[in-house]
Design an enzyme around this catalytic site. Structure first.
Site, short mmCIF file in Angstrom:
data_model
loop_
_atom_site.label_atom_id
_atom_site.label_comp_id
_atom_site.label_asym_id
_atom_site.label_seq_id
_atom_site.Cartn_x
_atom_site.Cartn_y
_atom_site.Cartn_z
N ASP A 171 0.84 -1.19 0.00
CA ASP A 171 0.00 0.00 0.00
C ASP A 171 0.88 1.24 0.00
O ASP A 171 2.03 1.22 0.46
CB ASP A 171 -0.90 0.01 1.24
CG ASP A 171 -2.15 0.87 1.06
OD1 ASP A 171 -3.23 0.29 0.84
OD2 ASP A 171 -2.04 2.11 1.12
N ASN A 179 -5.69 -4.46 -6.65
CA ASN A 179 -6.83 -3.84 -6.00
C ASN A 179 -6.74 -2.31 -5.91
O ASN A 179 -7.68 -1.66 -5.47
CB ASN A 179 -6.98 -4.42 -4.58
CG ASN A 179 -8.15 -3.84 -3.83
OD1 ASN A 179 -9.29 -3.90 -4.30
ND2 ASN A 179 -7.89 -3.26 -2.67
N TYR A 181 -12.77 7.26 -14.57
CA TYR A 181 -12.86 6.09 -13.71
C TYR A 181 -13.59 4.95 -14.42
O TYR A 181 -13.13 3.81 -14.43
CB TYR A 181 -13.58 6.45 -12.41
CG TYR A 181 -13.69 5.31 -11.43
CD1 TYR A 181 -12.63 4.97 -10.61
CD2 TYR A 181 -14.87 4.58 -11.32
CE1 TYR A 181 -12.72 3.92 -9.70
CE2 TYR A 181 -14.98 3.53 -10.41
CZ TYR A 181 -13.90 3.21 -9.61
OH TYR A 181 -14.01 2.17 -8.73
#
Length: 268
Positions: free
Chosen positions: A37, A90, A158
């Protein structure tokens, strides 16, 4: 227990929300997880929480907009655990202030979202696949979105990036299936992650629920369990698919809730 026992998974964007839920579920079922992350401290804390529950995990930094950082995350996973069997792409960004309609789109934001949301899936797969082939196969799971299937008033970048994820998933599945590598995607609808709860007014959440086929919203674990299934050998004959986990929000005639209101008023 043990649905992914002995497997090694790299999960990007997994210090919170859907990624964190998935990491915990995979670890609970015997998988060694690498939590990658941009929030390094969050990733390390998530790994410590998993280890405190008896799982195996490490937390590392990743910048999904930088191909070199993605490559380093894959190499670190392999160097630490000896292999990689599962990749969960992800990471995803959205920006309601700049990602607008086509005429008013911020073009720099278009480039940024396509790079992070779509190219990161390509890069993660590019670097993980050779190691998966050496390991005898693997499972790649990509986070798409219902925005990749339907138009909206804003967020054109998006939506385009997530539509690209859906199709790239099919290409990866087609090109590397003979190497025993499966590639699937999950398309969430509105999921009550901490970010959604903190940033969406209750009235907006009520609007979404009104148009769901089910009388409730999704939780992060609903996506996590889907990814767990796709990571496990239980889904060994499933590839190239995008599973829509959205509570039936998009399956019916969109006017049905309004017609129900009309009929209830007419009968009352």
């Amino acid at each position: 227990m043990g649905r992914v026992n002995g497997k090694v998974a790299l999960l990007t964007g997994s210090a919170s929300g859907i990624g964190l839920s998935t990491a915990k579920l995979l670890a609970k079922e015997g998988c060694k997880v690498v939590i990658a992350d941009f929030n390094l401290e969050g990733a390390k804390q998530a790994a410590e929480d998993i280890k405190a529950q008896g799982g195996e995990a490490i937390g590392i930094f990743i910048d999904a907009g930088d191909g070199k950082s993605i490559e380093e995350a894959v190499e670190l996973t392999v160097n630490h655990y000896g292999k990689i069997n599962v990749l969960f792409n992800n990471v995803g960004l959205t920006n309601l202030k700049k990602d607008l309609d086509v005429v008013n789109m911020d073009l720099d934001e278009w480039d940024r979202l396509l790079n992070v949301n779509l190219k990161s899936v390509l890069m993660g797969s590019k670097y993980a696949i050779p190691h998966m082939i050496k390991a005898g196969g693997g499972s790649i799971i990509n986070t798409a979105s219902m925005a990749g299937f339907h138009g909206d008033a804003i967020r054109a970048a998006y939506g385009a990036s997530k539509a690209g994820v859906v199709n790239l998933t099919k290409y990866i599945a087609t090109q590397y299936g003979k190497d025993k590598i499966r590639c699937n995607a999950v398309a969430p609808g509105l999921i009550l992650t901490p970010a959604a709860k903190n940033n969406m007014a209750p009235e907006v959440l009520d609007i979404f629920e009104k148009y769901n086929a089910l009388p409730y919203h999704g939780e992060a674990d609903d996506i996590g369990y889907t990814v767990l299934f796709l990571a496990s050998d239980e889904s060994k004959f499933i590839t190239g698919q995008t599973i829509q986990v959205e509570g039936g929000h998009y399956i019916g005639n969109p006017s049905i809730p309004d017609f129900r209101d009309y009929m209830n008023k007419a009968q009352g």
